[in-house]
Motif scaffolding. Structure first.
Motif, short mmCIF file in Angstrom:
data_model
loop_
_atom_site.label_atom_id
_atom_site.label_comp_id
_atom_site.label_asym_id
_atom_site.label_seq_id
_atom_site.Cartn_x
_atom_site.Cartn_y
_atom_site.Cartn_z
N ARG A 426 22.57 1.50 12.60
CA ARG A 426 23.48 0.66 12.64
C ARG A 426 25.17 1.73 12.87
NH1 ARG A 426 27.04 -2.74 8.86
NH2 ARG A 426 26.75 -4.81 9.78
N ALA A 427 24.72 2.30 11.95
CA ALA A 427 26.01 3.52 12.39
C ALA A 427 26.25 3.73 13.77
CB ALA A 427 26.58 4.20 11.26
N LEU A 428 24.61 4.24 14.23
CA LEU A 428 24.68 5.18 15.44
C LEU A 428 24.88 4.20 16.89
CD1 LEU A 428 24.05 7.94 17.67
CD2 LEU A 428 21.35 6.67 17.07
N LEU A 429 24.31 2.97 16.04
CA LEU A 429 24.49 1.88 17.87
C LEU A 429 26.22 1.11 17.27
CD1 LEU A 429 20.51 1.02 18.06
CD2 LEU A 429 21.96 2.22 19.34
N GLY A 430 26.21 1.25 16.39
CA GLY A 430 27.44 0.26 16.73
C GLY A 430 26.65 -0.93 16.74
N GLU A 431 27.72 -2.15 15.21
CA GLU A 431 26.76 -3.60 14.73
C GLU A 431 26.26 -4.82 15.69
OE1 GLU A 431 28.58 -7.12 12.24
OE2 GLU A 431 29.85 -5.58 12.28
N ALA A 432 27.35 -4.46 16.74
CA ALA A 432 26.36 -5.94 18.15
C ALA A 432 25.09 -4.89 18.61
CB ALA A 432 27.60 -5.87 18.98
N ASP A 433 25.16 -4.39 19.42
CA ASP A 433 23.67 -3.36 20.08
C ASP A 433 22.66 -3.17 18.14
OD1 ASP A 433 24.87 -3.50 22.16
OD2 ASP A 433 25.49 -1.10 22.12
N PHE A 434 23.07 -2.94 17.38
CA PHE A 434 22.43 -2.82 16.47
C PHE A 434 21.35 -4.12 15.98
CE2 PHE A 434 20.66 -3.28 11.64
CZ PHE A 434 19.61 -2.20 11.97
N GLY A 435 22.34 -4.99 16.15
CA GLY A 435 21.74 -6.37 15.55
C GLY A 435 20.95 -7.27 16.42
N GLU A 436 21.12 -7.08 18.34
CA GLU A 436 20.43 -7.23 19.17
C GLU A 436 18.59 -6.49 19.08
OE1 GLU A 436 19.98 -6.80 24.31
OE2 GLU A 436 21.77 -6.28 22.50
N ALA A 437 19.46 -5.18 19.01
CA ALA A 437 17.71 -4.10 18.53
C ALA A 437 16.66 -5.07 17.57
CB ALA A 437 18.05 -2.98 18.25
N PHE A 438 17.39 -5.04 16.38
CA PHE A 438 17.08 -5.72 14.71
C PHE A 438 16.41 -6.82 15.08
CE2 PHE A 438 17.49 -6.83 10.73
CZ PHE A 438 16.40 -6.52 10.11
N ARG A 439 17.16 -7.59 15.58
CA ARG A 439 16.43 -9.43 15.87
C ARG A 439 15.52 -9.33 16.75
NH1 ARG A 439 22.04 -10.26 16.10
NH2 ARG A 439 22.74 -10.36 17.30
N LEU A 455 8.81 0.15 15.82
CA LEU A 455 10.22 -0.12 15.31
C LEU A 455 11.42 0.93 16.36
CD1 LEU A 455 12.33 -1.32 13.90
CD2 LEU A 455 11.98 1.15 12.04
N GLN A 456 10.57 2.22 16.53
CA GLN A 456 11.54 2.70 17.73
C GLN A 456 11.68 2.47 18.99
OE1 GLN A 456 10.18 6.60 17.46
NE2 GLN A 456 10.76 7.40 19.49
N ARG A 457 10.74 2.02 19.59
CA ARG A 457 10.20 1.17 20.80
C ARG A 457 11.48 0.14 21.36
NH1 ARG A 457 5.43 -0.10 20.65
NH2 ARG A 457 4.79 1.72 20.71
#
Length: 892
Positions: A426-439, A455-457
């Motif tokens: 989350r810190a690496l990608l930023g909140e917005a990009d992390f959220g998109e990948a997480f979802r 998860l990595q993919r």
């Protein structure tokens, strides 16, 4: 799952050294041939060989809650996975199987130690569907647990509940008991009329079975589940309920608990469902959600699909609400599992962190959202620091694969380290990009079995980044970076230089890490943020800054799993504590201030004292200010702590503002005073806090602290507390037991007699047994010690018949310390009747400890500390046992 100790990293390093010597020694052909190489996993190391795909499980069972038995039929709709199989296998342990049918016709079967082998009527055809029904009965010692009241039991009502993870459900019904098979479910449970039965999914029917018995039927057909998440519970529950988006949320309460208490514990469930549905991008997928509070659970909670089981001791009275945030954490954690673990399940246990680590991360994310950044940062830091301390003792990979393992596959530190991996992303990608990948990860793996690659993919495809380096170092390698941070301001050049270095020992599976280090810099014009990539041992950043630097903060988003060792002046530390830095940067700063080796200057002392004595400061920072003063231990710090207690510490001052209402701060002040040198002022303050504290939690902490400062002063208070009400979960008594265990005499064994009885609340009994064992082992060598040990051993022996797995494990550990040859006989008899491998092994170890125990001369020579060392070792062993048992109460 079974856990086998791994060889030490030292041994692995020696093998590497031997490899290097042999490879580069001239003319060493024979040595080269002896070089060890990588070894692939053997059969069954990762998971058992699955022969069928189960599409549906139907349980039709009668559970005798009072008698402790289960009987009936488990019917599987399944498909062979290969052509030409002559038999199929299901997991089953200690089940008395009477009949097996395939498509309605009787089938031959063999009962193996862990499996049921069923002969097929003809060689299998891949893709063909069969109905396999197994009729059986059992008196399970694992998987399905029974609780019943009686003169030798602390239970207050009859109850049965199941616990399946990792591979325990095979003890009460046959199934494929690995996490790599999903199926729909129907469970029909017949119980005595007075009981309410609970299982997974939607309750679709309740009807009389025969006089005195009722059948409760549950189904989960719209979704599926895996075997370890199948659950059952039955007791005379009381129900509290509400609705969330037209779905029922039901709390099943013990019959002696009022509605308000249950609702207090579950109050935020609907809010959690809103939050977790939002951040995962997937609305809670099941038809409803139940939470069942049970007696003497072996963990604090278990996330069975749609129906979480919780330890009833998570319930608490209103006056202790400030100290019971752990209940909300457990409720949030188990609910988060409905997505991670239930909807998305690790394919095998080596990827267990995908269940537990992501769930712990989501629980922490909820905490940030619900309680603010200060509490979120404090919780996050606690988990990072816990991971660091654990890695110092035993650095192992999060995901153990054949090329990183040193023994059988075992996931490691899956809760805290797995959570830190996610915060780092989350810190690496930023909140917005992390959220998109997480979802995206959640969406594409609905009702699937996942590995770390999945998860990595998902994160790589959503972000466009190559994250091999990230997952390699955090998931597949071990250890953590020790990150040194220093800075210098060059006034002449107007530049700030920040130097970073990672100084951990690079050895075995512990690498040099690639670290994106985010920095916060306080300047007269505001706070700046910069990222420095540390891709080797060292890196530096030089910044032109007009006007100077007030402070430097590290890791504002809390993404580094690192032991951060930062150097700043006391003025800079003071400035960051009072600044608008991010909560996590400030939490790291407080950690540095608390753990400093040199006394603070007056600027820093004033900042810390000012925080403690400010009614406007956040309670997290006030508690850490008290921690700092407690660690410094100088006279000024000690007097400040006493002054902060005010009337609660027996002084005439007003104390810290708002202290009367902040019982958490009262408890912290008492606890840290326990680190102070013994003095009349400290002793008087702790005795006053024990008498005047805002609730039993505070007074118990004060007694514990006094015990560390002056055991002789604590003993009479502890003895007096035994004559008082034990308080919630007997907390007052259990702290008193600890004092007696540390300082008590032979007469205290008699005082503890009534608390070692099998009908005493199980936490209290375990604490009393541990304290008693410490006292007994301090008695003079010979008849006095033997008699004291026998006095304790007889009560521990009685606990071998406990229905609680943890109670038995605790008793076995105590007997290993104080047992005699009579105890050996009791242990041998218990072992012969036990079907639980881990308990049988512990009994074998206790027997060996008793038989090989060596006593020391109780009169040490002036230069001989053998007796002291022996007593210390025994006490350390008992303390470690207590810590392990306490830890088992917390599944996180």
């Amino acid at each position: 799952m079974p856990r086998t100790p791994l060889p030490s990293l030292v041994a692995a390093s020696l093998l590497v050294a031997a490899f290097l010597l042999c490879t580069f020694a001239p003319g060493s052909v024979e040595a080269e041939e002896a070089v060890p190489g990588l070894q692939s996993d053997g059969r069954g190391v990762k998971s058992s060989a699955r022969t069928v795909d189960i599409s549906d499980l139907d349980l039709d069972l009668e559970v005798d809650v009072v008698g402790g038995t289960v009987k009936g039929t488990a019917t599987h709709t399944l498909t062979p996975l290969r052509t030409g199989l002559l038999e199929i296998r299901l997991h089953a342990v200690a089940l008395d199987v009477s009949v097996v049918t395939i498509d309605g016709a009787a089938a031959p079967f063999r009962v193996l130690p862990e499996q049921l082998a069923i002969t097929l009527p003809a060689p299998s055809v891949r893709g063909a569907t069969h109905t396999v029904a197994v009729t059986y009965s059992a008196s399970p010692q694992l998987g399905l647990h029974f609780r019943r009241p009686g003169p030798t039991s602390p239970d207050t009502y009859a109850e049965a509940w199941s616990q399946g993870e990792n591979t325990d459900n095979r003890h009460w019904f046959p199934t494929w008991d690995e996490p790599n098979d999903r199926f729909t479910y129907r469970g029909a449970f017949t119980v005595a009329d007075r009981f309410t039965a609970v299982s997974n999914g939607r309750m679709v029917n309740k009807q009389p079975a025969r006089p005195g018995w009722t059948t409760w039927t549950y189904t989960l057909q719209e979704q599926d589940l895996v075997s370890y998440l199948v659950m059952f519970a039955a007791a005379e529950y009381r129900l509290v309920s509400e609705r969330w988006r037209e779905r029922p949320l039901i709390g099943y309460l013990p019959p002696d608990v009022d509605d308000a208490t249950g609702q207090r514990a579950l109050a935020r469930t609907a809010d959690m469902l809103d939050f977790m549905s939002s951040v995962t991008g997937t609305e809670y997928p099941y038809p409803g959600y139940s939470q069942v509070f049970v007696q003497r659970f072996i963990y604090t909670g278990m996330e069975n699909t749609t129906a979480t089981v919780l330890e009833r001791n998570l319930l608490f009275p209103e006056e202790l609400a400030a100290h019971k945030s752990g209940t909300e954490s457990v409720v949030a954690h188990e609910l988060a599992h409905q997505w991670f673990g239930d909807q998305l399940t690790c394919r095998d246990w080596s990827h267990m962190w995908l269940n537990e680590g992501i769930t712990t991360f989501l629980e922490g994310w909820w905490w940030d959202h619900a309680h603010g950044p200060e509490e979120g940062a404090d919780k996050k830091f606690g988990r990072v620091n816990g991971t660091v301390q654990g890695e110092k003792k035993n650095a192992r990979p999060l995901v153990v694969d054949f090329f990183t393992r040193e023994g059988t596959r075992q996931s490691h530190n899956v809760y805290r380290k797995g959570s830190a991996l996610m915060w780092g992303l989350r810190a690496l990608l930023g909140e917005a990009d992390f959220g998109e990948a997480f979802r995206a990860y959640v969406s594409r793996n609905q009702h699937g079995m996942v590995t770390t690659d999945d998860l990595q993919r998902a994160f790589e495809e959503a972000s466009g980044l190559d994250l091999d380096w990230y997952f390699q170092q955090w998931a597949y390698l071990a250890g953590h970076p020790v990150l040194e941070v220093k800075h210098a301001w060059d006034a002449e050049q107007g530049t700030l230089r920040v130097d970073l270095a990672q100084t951990q020992e690079v050895t075995g599976n512990t690498p040099l890490f690639v670290l994106p280090v985010d920095l916060e810099i306080g300047t007269p014009s505001g706070i700046q943020r910069h990222r420095v990539w540390l891709e080797g041992a060292e890196a530096s950043l030089v910044l032109p800054l007009a006007g100077g630097v007030s402070w430097v903060g590290v890791d504002p988003e809390g993404g580094l799993l690192a032991d951060v060792q930062q150097t700043q002046t006391d003025a800079e530390w003071s400035a960051i504590l009072g600044s608008d830095a991010s909560a996590y940067s400030k939490r790291l700063a407080w950690h540095a201030v608390v753990n400093r080796e040199q006394p603070p200057d007056e600027t820093l002392r004033a900042a810390v004292v000012g925080t403690l004595m400010s009614g406007d400061a956040h309670h997290v920072w006030r508690g850490l200010a008290a921690e700092a003063l407690g660690e410094w231990k100088d006279e000024s710090s000690v007097q400040t702590l006493i002054r902060a207690l005010g009337r609660f510490g027996g002084t005439s001052g007003t104390g810290a503002p708002g202290l009367a209402a902040q019982t958490r701060l009262q408890a912290t002040l008492g606890r840290v005073l326990g680190k102070a040198p013994a003095s009349p002022g400290v002793i008087a303050a702790l005795k006053a806090l024990h008498a005047r504290g805002g609730n039993e939690y505070v007074t118990s902490r004060a007694l514990q602290a006094l015990s560390k400062v002056d055991g002789d002063e604590a003993l009479p208070l502890a003895r007096a507390d035994l004559a008082r009400d034990g308080g919630h979960n007997n907390q007052r008594w259990r702290y008193a037991f600890d004092v007696l265990g540390a300082h008590g005499d032979r007469k205290d064994l008699d005082r503890l007699d009534r608390f070692r009885s099998p009908n005493v609340f199980h936490w209290s009994r375990s604490s009393a047994l541990r304290a008693s064992a410490k006292i007994a082992n301090r008695q003079p060598l010979g008849d006095a010690r033997d008699a004291a040990r026998r006095h304790v051993a007889k009560d521990a022996e009685a606990t071998l018949a406990d229905l609680n797995l943890r109670g038995v494990q605790g008793a076995v550990g105590i007997l290993g310390s104080v047992g005699d040859l009579d105890s050996v006989k009791k242990l041998q008899a218990a072992r012969s009747a036990c079907t639980v491998g881990v308990v049988r092994d512990a009994m074998t170890g206790a027997i060996e400890s008793i038989r090989t125990r060596k006593e020391e001369d109780p009169e040490p020579k002036e230069d001989d500390g053998q007796l002291t060392a022996q007593v210390k070792k025994l006490q350390e062993q008992l303390d470690a046992l207590g810590e392990r048992l306490d830890a088992l109460q917390d599944k996180q």
